[in-house]
Motif scaffolding. Sequence first.
Motif: not given
Length: 285
Positions: A68-83, A203-214
């Motif tokens: 799951l390397l590419n989706p893990i990295v993609g989620s990190l990119i999207l999360t950092i961008l959102a933050v 900020v951490l709670l916001a990251v936790a909220r968006i971590s599983g958003e599909t």
Amino acid sequence: MPDTILASRYSDRRRNNAVATVLAFVATAFGLGWLVLILGSLLWQGFSGLSLAVFTEMTPPPGSSGGLLNPIVGSLILTILAVIIGTPIGILAGTYMAEYGRYDRLSSVVRFINDILLSAPSIVVGLFIYEVMVAPMGHFSGWAGGVALAVLVIPVVVRTTEDMLTLVPNALREAATSIGLPRSLTIRRICYRAARAGMVTGVLLAVARISGETAPLLFTSLNNQFWSNNLNAPISSLPVVIFQFALSPYHDWQALAWTGALIITLTVLALSITARALVATGKQS
């Protein structure tokens, strides 16, 4: 009043209290039982597929091994961008409502809209970003996914920032004003430092909220089975991959979906623990 009547009322109250206590314990056990079943299934299925390959290999085609390397990295990119997008906006809005316009009508309107965004379904946010970004651009993109997640970050950061700044004693502001500090410096040097732990927690709670958003990502960044860090094109994300793999008829994809769900759960748990630790540290200081 006769003693027999008092004794009867006392026994009735004790009986009602015992019934209410038993019902409360039953309801708690019922809820915790389902939670234990869900977490037990997740841990059993997730840990069975956890390996180094999950973090080092790409998502495989059906019938092949992979990770799951590419989706893990993609989620990190999207999360950092959102933050990066959502945090400054949320902090500035919360600062205005707590420090400049606490009793203004504009602040009341912003609070009302913020409460709506806090409870709004994430799929509505995804549809909105699809209309304002994806449709005009003519294609899905990581930028759209980051903006959709940022819209979910903003109301959480706004609420926590305003609440934490409101808790800062006015005596600190008055002391800073008495030595000639302008309001902007008072906010940066005094209020932000006093409320720092709570703001970081938000900020951490916001990251936790968006971590599983599909849902919002299905309408914005879509997915990409291959390695891609191009934000102007569809990009992979862990929640979307879990959604697609869990619905597939392939056993190897379903196993990866369980492992991905475990990774997200552990990440959210770590963020929640960190947020609580920061809150406790802020209270002690």
